[in-house]
Design a protein around this motif. Structure first.
Motif, PDB file in Angstrom:
ATOM      1  N   PRO A 133     -19.423   2.797  19.533  1.00  0.00           N
ATOM      2  CA  PRO A 133     -20.368   4.013  19.291  1.00  0.00           C
ATOM      3  C   PRO A 133     -20.608   5.006  20.568  1.00  0.00           C
ATOM      4  CG  PRO A 133     -21.481   1.666  19.131  1.00  0.00           C
ATOM      5  CD  PRO A 133     -19.950   1.799  19.259  1.00  0.00           C
ATOM      6  N   ALA A 134     -20.778   4.258  21.832  1.00  0.00           N
ATOM      7  CA  ALA A 134     -21.203   5.001  23.120  1.00  0.00           C
ATOM      8  C   ALA A 134     -19.904   5.926  23.208  1.00  0.00           C
ATOM      9  CB  ALA A 134     -21.455   3.944  23.920  1.00  0.00           C
ATOM     10  N   GLY A 135     -18.901   5.347  23.317  1.00  0.00           N
ATOM     11  CA  GLY A 135     -17.691   5.967  23.940  1.00  0.00           C
ATOM     12  C   GLY A 135     -17.405   7.181  22.761  1.00  0.00           C
ATOM     13  N   ALA A 136     -17.236   6.818  21.595  1.00  0.00           N
ATOM     14  CA  ALA A 136     -17.208   8.066  20.558  1.00  0.00           C
ATOM     15  C   ALA A 136     -18.190   9.134  20.539  1.00  0.00           C
ATOM     16  CB  ALA A 136     -16.940   7.187  19.070  1.00  0.00           C
ATOM     17  N   THR A 137     -19.456   8.789  21.012  1.00  0.00           N
ATOM     18  CA  THR A 137     -20.538   9.733  20.975  1.00  0.00           C
ATOM     19  C   THR A 137     -20.148  10.649  22.190  1.00  0.00           C
ATOM     20  OG1 THR A 137     -21.990   8.254  19.827  1.00  0.00           O
ATOM     21  CG2 THR A 137     -23.058  10.274  21.246  1.00  0.00           C
ATOM     22  N   ALA A 138     -19.854  10.089  23.253  1.00  0.00           N
ATOM     23  CA  ALA A 138     -19.653  10.922  24.664  1.00  0.00           C
ATOM     24  C   ALA A 138     -18.502  11.730  24.333  1.00  0.00           C
ATOM     25  CB  ALA A 138     -19.602   9.693  25.729  1.00  0.00           C
ATOM     26  N   LEU A 139     -17.576  11.016  23.838  1.00  0.00           N
ATOM     27  CA  LEU A 139     -15.984  11.916  23.602  1.00  0.00           C
ATOM     28  C   LEU A 139     -16.483  13.232  22.744  1.00  0.00           C
ATOM     29  CD1 LEU A 139     -13.353  12.613  23.842  1.00  0.00           C
ATOM     30  CD2 LEU A 139     -12.607  10.620  22.327  1.00  0.00           C
ATOM     31  N   ARG A 140     -17.550  13.106  21.658  1.00  0.00           N
ATOM     32  CA  ARG A 140     -17.804  14.212  20.860  1.00  0.00           C
ATOM     33  C   ARG A 140     -18.322  15.199  21.530  1.00  0.00           C
ATOM     34  NH1 ARG A 140     -21.836  13.983  15.455  1.00  0.00           N
ATOM     35  NH2 ARG A 140     -21.713  16.090  15.229  1.00  0.00           N
ATOM     36  N   GLU A 141     -19.344  14.768  22.494  1.00  0.00           N
ATOM     37  CA  GLU A 141     -20.082  15.747  23.308  1.00  0.00           C
ATOM     38  C   GLU A 141     -18.836  16.537  24.280  1.00  0.00           C
ATOM     39  OE1 GLU A 141     -23.327  16.590  23.323  1.00  0.00           O
ATOM     40  OE2 GLU A 141     -22.998  15.520  21.469  1.00  0.00           O
ATOM     41  N   GLU A 142     -18.062  15.840  24.744  1.00  0.00           N
ATOM     42  CA  GLU A 142     -17.028  16.381  25.629  1.00  0.00           C
ATOM     43  C   GLU A 142     -16.167  17.450  24.678  1.00  0.00           C
ATOM     44  OE1 GLU A 142     -15.719  16.985  29.452  1.00  0.00           O
ATOM     45  OE2 GLU A 142     -17.348  15.445  28.971  1.00  0.00           O
ATOM     46  N   LEU A 143     -15.702  16.960  23.747  1.00  0.00           N
ATOM     47  CA  LEU A 143     -15.011  17.775  22.838  1.00  0.00           C
ATOM     48  C   LEU A 143     -15.337  19.118  22.406  1.00  0.00           C
ATOM     49  CD1 LEU A 143     -12.841  15.409  20.483  1.00  0.00           C
ATOM     50  CD2 LEU A 143     -11.907  16.937  22.157  1.00  0.00           C
ATOM     51  N   SER A 144     -16.720  18.852  22.213  1.00  0.00           N
ATOM     52  CA  SER A 144     -17.594  20.078  21.539  1.00  0.00           C
ATOM     53  C   SER A 144     -17.366  21.259  22.565  1.00  0.00           C
ATOM     54  CB  SER A 144     -19.051  19.783  21.352  1.00  0.00           C
ATOM     55  OG  SER A 144     -19.600  19.481  22.515  1.00  0.00           O
TER      56      SER A 144
END
Length: 381
Positions: A133-144
């Motif tokens: 969950p933490a990794g996927a959320t951080a990656l979402r912020e980066e991709l955005s």
């Protein structure tokens, strides 16, 4: 005397096994002849495939979790605690917070796998992943906010959970950037450690032309040795360097210290018979799911089918019968080929997979199963 079956870990493997046993041994449990105990270190059950969609804004981490207790059959004793020791000689497990031991007649280890990006120098600081969950959320912020540059999807750790997920991520990312009108400004590279795009040959043969068609560069025989977060460079064992602006890595995975300490597998994966799922290092010990060292994928469907076979075996043993059910390696994996199409593969120890033509119908079938998974966990499907 009550026959005690203790299951450690309530992921897909553990919860499906517990619920199947409760169903198959309902009369024996009600009579007090058999007890099924499920031990888990959290009060939530997690459906890990959901994490693939979080970076693209299609799901949230909350969509991947449900309270564990309502998913467990009432005939199963649920214990929320961490097992910190397995004694195969005295046939007992130790519970960390309670400071007590629980005896077993049959023990099933189903603790899953853990991601360990720190095993590769610089990877934790310089890369992202979607295996939690933490990794996927951080990656979402980066991709955005990623509108241009070089995105590298690099398979660093093998074996890893859901072996087709790296391919899925690369193909979804390609379509996602196209949908947002950004693909011309984003260079996309996919790396794999052996000489083809995937460990399963048929999957590699299906994926490579598709990736070439979509202008996804594929680098094979690519084994990351270290990552330089400051210069944004991956250095490989082969002596090659690859620059990146955003690194999405499939990190190394590890088994369990419980397994190592109990002498059930030096590398943390339980050495088991691939058909009976019995541990080779101790009597009356079994392993399911990602923590089992099996010649098949570390996939949820493999855990599901294996749990069904083991439930039949343990039910027979509990009744004093000779067990005949065996796990044949059956695995079924959906593979997203973009944002609106998917294919799937089905295989076992003897049969190789043949990917089907991607379609919208299969994509929606995968999304439908993701929604109905909770019925699988409950033992309904």
């Amino acid at each position: 005397m009550t026959e005690r079956i203790v299951i450690v870990g309530a992921g897909t493997a553990g919860i499906v096994l517990a619920n199947n046993l409760a169903d198959e041994l309902a009369d024996e449990v009600d009579a007090g002849d058999v007890a099924v105990e499920l031990v888990n270190d959290t009060e939530e059950h997690v459906y890990k495939p959901t994490w693939l969609y979080v970076p693209f804004g299609e799901k949230t981490p909350a969509d991947a979790t449900r309270p564990l207790a309502p998913l467990v059959d009432d005939r199963v004793t649920l214990v929320i605690d961490r097992v910190d020791d397995v004694d195969t000689e005295s046939k007992a497990v130790s519970l960390a917070s309670r400071g007590e031991t629980r005896p077993y007649d049959h023990l099933v280890l189903a603790m899953g796998a853990q991601v360990t990006p720190e095993e590769t120098p610089g990877l934790a600081e310089g890369g992202h992943h979607f295996y939690g969950p933490a990794g996927a959320t951080a990656l979402r912020e980066e991709l955005s906010s990623f509108t241009e540059g070089h995105l590298v999807v690099s398979v660093v750790g093998v074996p890893h959970m859901c072996p087709v997920a790296p391919l899925e991520f690369a193909l979804i990312a390609d379509a996602w950037f196209r949908d947002h009108g950004l693909r011309d400004d984003v260079e996309l590279t996919y790396t794999y450690p052996i000489g083809r795009a995937h460990g399963i040959e048929a999957v590699a043969e299906w994926a490579r032309p598709l990736m070439d068609e979509r202008d996804i560069t594929v680098e094979t025989f690519f084994n990351a040795e270290r990552v330089d977060p400051d210069d944004e460079v991956i250095h490989t064992v082969e002596g090659r360097d690859l620059d990146y602006d955003l690194l999405v890595a499939i990190p190394p995975h590890d088994g369990s210290d419980l397994v190592r300490d109990a002498g059930l597998g030096d590398d943390g994966w339980v050495d088991v018979d691939p058909n009976t799922l019995e541990a080779r290092g101790a009597d009356d010990v079994y392993a399911l799911g990602d923590v089992a060292d099996l010649p098949t994928s570390k996939a949820g469907s493999a855990a599901h089918y294996a749990a069904g076979a083991l439930a039949d075996r343990l039910a027979s043993v509990a009744r004093g019968e000779r067990p005949t059910a065996e796990y044949d390696g059956k695995t079924v994996c959906f593979i997203e080929s973009g944002t609106d199409e998917a294919t799937y593969i089905a295989f076992d120890y003897d049969e190789s997979p043949v990917p089907k033509e991607p379609s919208k119908l299969i994509h929606w079938s995968k999304l439908g199963y993701n929604q109905s998974y909770w019925l699988t966990a409950r033992g309904v499907l």
